[in-house]
Design an enzyme around this catalytic site. Structure first.
Site, mmCIF file in Angstrom:
data_model
loop_
_atom_site.group_PDB
_atom_site.id
_atom_site.type_symbol
_atom_site.label_atom_id
_atom_site.label_comp_id
_atom_site.label_asym_id
_atom_site.label_seq_id
_atom_site.Cartn_x
_atom_site.Cartn_y
_atom_site.Cartn_z
ATOM 1 N N SER A 120 52.040 51.808 8.373
ATOM 2 C CA SER A 120 52.379 52.514 6.900
ATOM 3 C C SER A 120 54.056 53.090 7.152
ATOM 4 C CB SER A 120 51.421 53.900 6.778
ATOM 5 O OG SER A 120 50.481 53.464 6.506
ATOM 6 N N PHE A 121 54.346 53.409 8.474
ATOM 7 C CA PHE A 121 55.999 53.610 8.379
ATOM 8 C C PHE A 121 56.856 52.564 7.774
ATOM 9 C CE2 PHE A 121 59.881 54.322 10.548
ATOM 10 C CZ PHE A 121 60.295 55.434 10.081
ATOM 11 N N GLU A 122 56.196 51.243 8.231
ATOM 12 C CA GLU A 122 57.340 50.281 7.602
ATOM 13 C C GLU A 122 56.988 49.549 6.108
ATOM 14 O OE1 GLU A 122 55.351 50.261 10.796
ATOM 15 O OE2 GLU A 122 57.253 50.588 11.830
ATOM 16 N N ILE B 29 45.471 58.273 9.485
ATOM 17 C CA ILE B 29 44.149 59.114 9.923
ATOM 18 C C ILE B 29 45.020 60.193 10.829
ATOM 19 C CG2 ILE B 29 42.136 59.339 10.952
ATOM 20 C CD1 ILE B 29 41.590 56.367 10.220
ATOM 21 N N THR C 168 48.488 64.991 17.054
ATOM 22 C CA THR C 168 49.993 65.185 17.240
ATOM 23 C C THR C 168 50.605 65.396 15.807
ATOM 24 O OG1 THR C 168 50.370 62.945 17.276
ATOM 25 C CG2 THR C 168 49.711 63.932 19.341
ATOM 26 N N HIS D 259 52.750 63.368 14.968
ATOM 27 C CA HIS D 259 52.844 61.844 14.331
ATOM 28 C C HIS D 259 52.515 61.835 12.736
ATOM 29 C CE1 HIS D 259 54.518 59.110 17.252
ATOM 30 N NE2 HIS D 259 54.427 58.336 16.111
ATOM 31 N N ARG E 269 37.224 56.444 1.217
ATOM 32 C CA ARG E 269 38.243 55.989 0.165
ATOM 33 C C ARG E 269 38.410 54.770 0.155
ATOM 34 N NH1 ARG E 269 38.089 61.076 1.466
ATOM 35 N NH2 ARG E 269 38.814 62.850 0.300
HETATM 36 C C1 DLZ Z 1 51.996 55.388 15.295
HETATM 37 C C2 DLZ Z 1 50.962 55.591 14.230
HETATM 38 C C3 DLZ Z 1 50.145 56.488 14.302
HETATM 39 C C4 DLZ Z 1 50.012 57.188 15.332
HETATM 40 N N1 DLZ Z 1 49.185 56.355 13.433
HETATM 41 C C5 DLZ Z 1 49.256 55.399 12.138
HETATM 42 C C6 DLZ Z 1 48.099 55.691 11.284
HETATM 43 O O1 DLZ Z 1 47.128 56.473 11.036
HETATM 44 N N2 DLZ Z 1 48.374 54.711 10.118
HETATM 45 C C7 DLZ Z 1 49.342 53.690 10.077
HETATM 46 O O2 DLZ Z 1 49.447 52.949 9.023
HETATM 47 N N3 DLZ Z 1 50.389 53.659 11.222
HETATM 48 C C8 DLZ Z 1 50.214 54.583 12.260
HETATM 49 N N4 DLZ Z 1 51.197 54.552 13.427
HETATM 50 C C9 DLZ Z 1 52.282 53.455 13.332
HETATM 51 C C10 DLZ Z 1 53.543 53.673 12.487
HETATM 52 O O3 DLZ Z 1 53.205 53.568 11.106
HETATM 53 C C11 DLZ Z 1 54.451 52.376 12.660
HETATM 54 O O4 DLZ Z 1 53.976 51.365 12.497
HETATM 55 C C12 DLZ Z 1 55.127 52.661 14.233
HETATM 56 O O5 DLZ Z 1 55.202 54.044 14.512
HETATM 57 C C13 DLZ Z 1 56.054 51.735 14.490
HETATM 58 O O6 DLZ Z 1 57.290 52.073 13.727
#
Ligand code: DLZ
Length: 152
Positions: free
Chosen positions: A54-56, A80, A84, A86, A125
């Site tokens: 999701s971060f990307e 989810i 931590t 994160h 969901r």
């Molecule tokens: C690292 C991470 C974690 C812990 N949990 C999720 C998540 O629940 N859902 C999700 O879409 N992505 C998760 N990521 C990955 C980050 O979004 C990202 O892809 C990584 O940190 C690499 O930049």
């Protein structure tokens, strides 16, 4: 007084769906919901772009929005909560980033990223008792694309 609202007709509109691969058991169900919604509203012009997590999503959503090829961008992901920090960090950045893309580009961007405490909530969901947030994001994208076209 003028009432201005977007209709839900998808004919002729072009969409990009950005889907995060993390938790893709539920993520793929969000994608199915979004695709089904677009098709049932007459839209067959859409591309699906997968990103690692999701971060990307925001960066790729921005590039797609700026490409000029799409009337709206639909963002899908499943976050989810773990044990931590994160989760909070990623959820915050993802939400703010996706919101910023719409404001910065003027292209509607909708939010189909679910943020849950448990796998069970995520399942609920993504197509069971709490609906399908992918379908909801696709419907909002159709309405927003039509609304933006009307307002000009
Ligand atoms: C690292 C991470 C974690 C812990 N949990 C999720 C998540 O629940 N859902 C999700 O879409 N992505 C998760 N990521 C990955 C980050 O979004 C990202 O892809 C990584 O940190 C690499 O930049």
């Amino acid at each position: 007084m003028a009432l201005i609202e977007g209709n839900l007709m998808g004919q002729g509109l072009r969409f990009a769906i950005v889907q995060a691969r993390w938790n893709d058991l539920m993520g793929n169900r969000l994608l199915e919901g979004a695709e089904d919604c677009l098709k049932r509203h007459g839209c067959d012009q859409y591309d699906v772009v997968k990103v690692p997590g999701s971060f990307e999503i925001p960066l790729i959503a921005k590039k797609l929005a700026l490409s000029g090829k799409y009337d709206a961008i639909i963002c899908l992901g499943v976050l989810i909560r773990g044990g931590t920090l994160h989760f909070e960090l990623i959820a915050g950045q993802t939400t703010n980033g996706i919101s910023a893309v719409g404001l910065e580009t003027g292209v509607p961007v909708t939010f189909g990223v679910i943020t849950c405490d448990s796998l069970e909530q995520a399942m609920e969901r993504s197509g069971s008792k709490a609906g399908n947030k992918g379908a909801e994001a696709a419907l909002a994208a159709i309405e927003m694309a039509n609304l933006v076209k009307q307002i000009g």
